[in-house]
Design a protein around this motif. Structure first.
Motif, PDB file in Angstrom:
ATOM      1  N   ALA A 154       0.789  -1.162   0.036  1.00 16.02           N
ATOM      2  CA  ALA A 154      -0.116  -0.190   0.062  1.00 16.02           C
ATOM      3  C   ALA A 154       0.895   1.023  -0.016  1.00 16.02           C
ATOM      4  O   ALA A 154       0.615   2.210  -0.585  1.00 16.02           O
ATOM      5  CB  ALA A 154      -0.837   0.054   1.213  1.00 16.02           C
ATOM      6  N   LEU A 173      -7.627   2.241  -4.253  1.00 18.64           N
ATOM      7  CA  LEU A 173      -7.100   1.410  -3.069  1.00 18.64           C
ATOM      8  C   LEU A 173      -8.318   0.933  -2.149  1.00 18.64           C
ATOM      9  O   LEU A 173      -8.643   0.001  -1.326  1.00 18.64           O
ATOM     10  CB  LEU A 173      -6.058   2.231  -2.142  1.00 18.64           C
ATOM     11  N   ILE A 216      -4.045  -2.020   2.780  1.00 22.39           N
ATOM     12  CA  ILE A 216      -4.216  -1.269   1.595  1.00 22.39           C
ATOM     13  C   ILE A 216      -5.029  -0.487   1.316  1.00 22.39           C
ATOM     14  O   ILE A 216      -5.153   0.544   0.437  1.00 22.39           O
ATOM     15  CB  ILE A 216      -3.884  -2.234   0.230  1.00 22.39           C
ATOM     16  N   SER A 217      -5.949  -0.495   2.273  1.00 20.08           N
ATOM     17  CA  SER A 217      -7.244   0.522   2.112  1.00 20.08           C
ATOM     18  C   SER A 217      -7.718   1.072   3.445  1.00 20.08           C
ATOM     19  O   SER A 217      -7.291   2.286   3.836  1.00 20.08           O
ATOM     20  CB  SER A 217      -8.485  -0.278   1.495  1.00 20.08           C
TER      21      SER A 217
END
Length: 452
Positions: free
Chosen positions: A300, A312, A352-353
């Motif tokens: 990320a 993302l 990653i989010s």
């Protein structure tokens, strides 16, 4: 990447590790502490949640303290406080002493969780800002991985004081790095030290932002005068700021209610419920989650300034939902390895989010005049719901079963995707001053990252 950016990144790294390690270091020794101090379920939840509750208090105090005394002083205080608390832990305290130490750690973590991302956003050039701020989340996952690794390797052989006291190393490093870095030029300009602000901004490589820095400082002073002389008018800018607060606060609520806190604090218990053996097997599975979390956050960090914030979060929330669905089925049918796979997918997607992006968004979207209060409010909301999960998870599992709790987490993951789709702006490559101008002009949330 310049030397100054690397030093800022190192500071963010140390404070993030302190965050992650402090929050999860208890996981591997909770059973030993329960036996040592004869703790029932409620007492275990108190021991876990007291740190989170004090993080909430620290986040509330962060706004006024960083506004009055500056970002750097707050970071120095947070690091020094955590050093004292780790020294107390290493002295093998009583149960009451351990609670006091965890209270102090919570105050330091809560304070730094608000101030460090804000400081990093204010002193880093736009092309590296997203990555440096997102590094805070990577560092949190590194701290979690360190805590899980220490527990897996040494929880059965080391005294619990040593397992918990490892954090003192990172607290000392954070203190030294904070001393070596300058104050935020945005804060200096906001308090009227324009000449020094320009000198610091120049030393930080913020040459292109110097004219906008003066405009931002003047806007800060104008807004402060407005709010102290008469009530704030009902304007497009006020509505936009409230919308920013609602979005950032909402992202943190979704982050904490997505299931991540229950997993991080009580992972060995979850794995035992799904069929893993107690002890090394459950701790090993927990360590695997920590490793996946760290590696996914590393990915990320690479793409947050290239892939963009919206993609993302949208793809991440969708994968989180799939992973949590797998874990729910595994809990229902005692499919332990499917549960591990689902949790790994959930952790990867979260990393990653919904893990790093709330920190990035809150550090970017609030205007200078409201940044301290806005970020403090968003962080406080985060810690409040974090504490709620820590304080109630085991009890709620007893009431409605682990499967029922996981179904709730699945619903939150789906809601996260919907909120991101409807409201999240794309701020990649946009300067803080441009974003601030968009907020002040009253643009809708989706358009706050536009450069025109």
């Amino acid at each position: 990447m310049s030397n100054i950016v690397l030093r800022i990144a190192a500071l963010v790294l140390c404070f993030g590790i302190l965050f992650g390690f402090g929050m999860t270091s208890l996981t591997g020794v909770l059973d030993a502490l329960a036996e040592r101090f004869e703790l029932d379920t409620a007492a275990q939840e108190i021991l876990v949640s007291i740190l989170v509750i004090c993080c909430f208090i620290g986040a509330i105090l962060a706004g006024p303290l960083s506004s009055r005394y500056g970002r750097r002083v707050c970071m120095l205080f947070a690091a020094a406080l955590m050093i004292l608390c780790y020294v107390l832990i290493l002295g093998e305290p009583t149960y009451t002493g351990l609670l006091v130490a965890r209270c102090g750690l919570g105050l330091g973590i809560g304070l730094s969780s608000m101030v460090v991302p804000m400081y990093a956003a204010e002193v880093t050039v736009a092309r590296h800002r997203g990555a440096v701020v997102a590094l805070f989340q990577l560092a949190i996952t590194a701290g979690i991985l360190i805590a899980y690794s220490v527990s897996f390797l040494f929880a059965l052989t080391w005294p619990w004081t040593h397992v918990l006291g490892v954090g003192v190393v990172f607290a000392v490093a954070a203190l030294l790095l904070a001393r070596a870095l300058p104050e935020s030029p945005h804060w200096l300009a906001a308090v009227g030290q324009s000449k020094k602000a320009r000198q610091v901004a120049s030393s930080l490589g913020l040459h292109t932002e110097l004219p906008e820095l003066d405009e931002s400082a003047q806007a800060h002073r104008d807004t402060e005068a407005l709010t102290t002389t008469r009530p704030a008018p009902a304007s497009a800018s006020r509505r936009s700021i409230v919308s920013v607060l609602a979005l950032c606060g909402g992202l943190f609520v979704l982050q904490n209610l997505s299931g991540i806190d229950g997993i991080l604090y009580y992972a060995p218990h979850i794995f035992q419920t799904m069929g893993f053996d107690a002890g090394k097997a459950a701790l090993g599975a927990t360590l695997g989650l920590g490793l996946v979390n760290f590696l996914a956050t590393l990915v990320a960090l690479k793409y947050v300034d290239t892939a963009g914030r919206r993609p993302l979060l949208l793809y991440g929330a969708a994968l989180m939902s799939i992973g949590m669905g797998m874990v729910t089925l595994a809990s229902l049918y005692q499919w332990s390895w499917m549960g591990l796979a689902g949790l790994c997918l959930f952790i990867m997607a979260f990393a990653i989010s919904l893990g790093p992006l709330p920190y990035v968004m809150m550090s970017e979207l609030f205007p200078t005049a409201f940044r301290e209060k806005g970020i403090a409010a968003a962080s406080s909301i985060s810690w409040l719901f974090n504490a709620l999960i820590a304080f109630t998870f085991l009890t709620v599992v007893q009431w409605i079963s682990l499967t029922g709790v996981l179904l709730f987490f699945l619903g939150v993951c789906l809601l996260s995707w919907l909120i991101a789709y409807l409201y999240l702006p794309e701020t990649r490559g946009t300067s803080l001053e441009r974003i601030e101008a968009n907020v002040i002009s009253g643009k809708r949330l989706r358009d706050l990252g536009r450069n025109e």
